[in-house]
Design a protein around this motif. Structure first.
Motif: not given
Ligand code: SF4
Length: 451
Positions: A245-247, A284-286, A204-207, A160-172
């Motif tokens: 990882p996330h930068p 929303h990369r931060g 992991g999606q965001i280790v 899972g991932c809680n980052q919610y990048c606006t393009f990414c479906i992974v958190p869903y």
């Molecule tokens: S791109 Fe990576 S960090 Fe961003 S929401 Fe998707 S899995 Fe999470």
């Protein structure tokens, strides 16, 4: 017992999930079929990150069902993973001959549901519910038979991932971040080390968010660095990698770990996505262009020979030529060894899909081509720098392109092909690089003969 064939789309996390499903089924007596044509059960482990990946899986399933009806009546078909999670029952509505739809928190239930389907107790199963502690169920491995040894292994540390990048479906599709315990991961690594595995890749999606909410920072070290330290102590393992990882989660403690933990290899995958601050904000990369380059610089201060790879998205909504030039500039400044470039693909229910100023496909294609040229040029120059050097490789097995030769990887994640033999498999060897292609190096056999 029935035989199963699993086809995997997408990322290394999906590869790992498929392996865990295969191991689970083998432990219940299934055999692994060499192809979908001869399998009693065919499972597609799907990816939702791009529309094309979903289309491919749908097309594949439809073709398999058509073929199966002719050649193997009674064959069972299932969708697993991200597309199964995001589309659920819709998949059976579109393809009524599909028997099983299993979401991302349900991989461990594959044997149970297939048992029901094969015994005729149920006509079809769709299970995409959340399940507590499911992250700890991606644990079992498939080891090669005939006395061969696995050299490398993936270890899933979180989901899972809680980052919610606006393009990414992974958190869903993967849900909220859920981490396994350090003790559980270390136990799995010990087992792998005991079986001869030399290198683990922690997945992991965001280790960098590993256990962030459950474990306190200790002596300035984040839970992820604490995990790396624990895996460093596992006997038998020689190398540790991780992805992704996330930068923004790359703290000083993690940068400094590269200089301190000998098993942590000099290689980092840093998904940057864009070089434009405006686009990074919209994504929303931060982090910013400058922050990212600062991270690259700090990593190179600690490990000057570190191999760096990245992901880019071109054609994000609103990306102008100036934004794209910022991406080209960042790519040249960071001097990546390798990059994976994706054309932005709108994903269902993500904020970016509804953003104005979507970029036309020909523009995305043109930017993809231009960025690829820069990457290929950087990769070729970087690889040429290895010629004449002696590097340590971990020999993984026969080369995929030419099985008569052997293939290994440097600590910086470069593939090295050389004239070796099966006896070199699983060994750490020093080789001299005599020739370089952009993404493959060629080692000197003479050094091997002398060792
Ligand atoms: S791109 Fe990576 S960090 Fe961003 S929401 Fe998707 S899995 Fe999470």
């Amino acid at each position: 017992m029935p035989s199963v064939f699993i086809k995997t789309y997408g990322c290394q996390m999906n590869e790992r999930d498929s392996e865990a499903v295969a191991a689970q089924l083998v432990s219940k007596g299934y055999t692994l079929a060499p192809s979908e044509q001869v399998a009693d059960v065919v499972l597609l482990n799907t990816c939702s990150v791009r529309d094309l990946a979903e289309q491919k899986a749908m097309g594949k399933m439809s073709a398999l069902i058509g073929q199966g009806k002719k050649d193997r009546p009674g064959q069972l078909f299932g969708f697993l993973g991200c597309m199964a999670q995001s589309r659920g029952q819709e998949l059976i509505d579109r393809l009524p001959d599909v028997d099983l739809v299993l979401g991302t928190q349900k991989f461990h239930r594959a044997a149970e549901y297939l048992g029901d389907l094969l015994a005729g107790r149920r006509e079809s199963v769709v299970d995409v519910a959340e399940e507590e502690a499911s992250e700890a169920r991606i644990r079992e491995h498939v080891f090669p038979g005939n006395g061969a040894k696995a050299v490398t292994a993936f270890v899933s540390i979180m989901q899972g991932c809680n980052q919610y990048c606006t393009f990414c479906i992974v958190p869903y599709t993967r849900g909220q971040e859920r981490s396994r315990s350090i003790a559980d991961i270390v136990a799995e690594c010990r087992e792998l080390g005991g079986r001869g595995v030399k290198e683990v890749t922690l997945l992991g999606q965001i280790v960098t968010s590993y256990c962030k909410r459950n474990l306190p920072v200790k002596d300035g070290k984040s839970p992820f660095v604490q995990l790396l330290e624990a895996v460093q102590d596992v006997e038998g393992l020689e190398r540790i990698r991780f992805t992704s990882p996330h930068p923004k989660g790359y703290g000083e403690d993690l940068v400094e770990a590269y200089g301190r933990l000998p098993k942590l290899v000099e290689s980092a995958h840093l998904p940057v996505q864009s070089g434009s601050d405006r686009i990074l904000k919209a994504m929303h990369r931060g982090y910013t262009h400058a922050h990212f380059l600062g991270l690259v610089e700090r990593l190179r201060q600690v490990q000057p020979r570190i191999g760096l790879s990245t992901d880019f998205i071109v054609g994000f909504p609103g990306e102008t030529e100036e934004d794209f030039e910022e991406t080209l500039a960042l790519c040249r400044e960071a001097q990546f060894d390798q990059a994976f470039i994706f054309k932005y693909s709108p994903r269902k229910d993500t904020p970016a899909a509804a953003m104005p100023r979507q970029v036309p496909t020909p523009v995305k294609e043109e930017r993809h081509r231009r960025l690829l040229e820069v990457i290929n040029d950087l990769a070729a120059r970087n690889s040429a720098g290895y010629v004449g050097q002696r590097v340590q490789i971990l020999v993984e097995g026969p080369s995929k392109k030419n099985p008569a030769r052997m293939s290994g990887r440097t600590r910086s994640n470069k593939i090295v092909v050389f004239d070796g033999s099966a006896r070199h498999g699983g060994r750490l060897l020093d080789v001299k690089i005599i020739r370089a292609g952009p993404f493959t190096l060629y080692g000197d056999a003479a050094i091997l003969e002398g060792e």
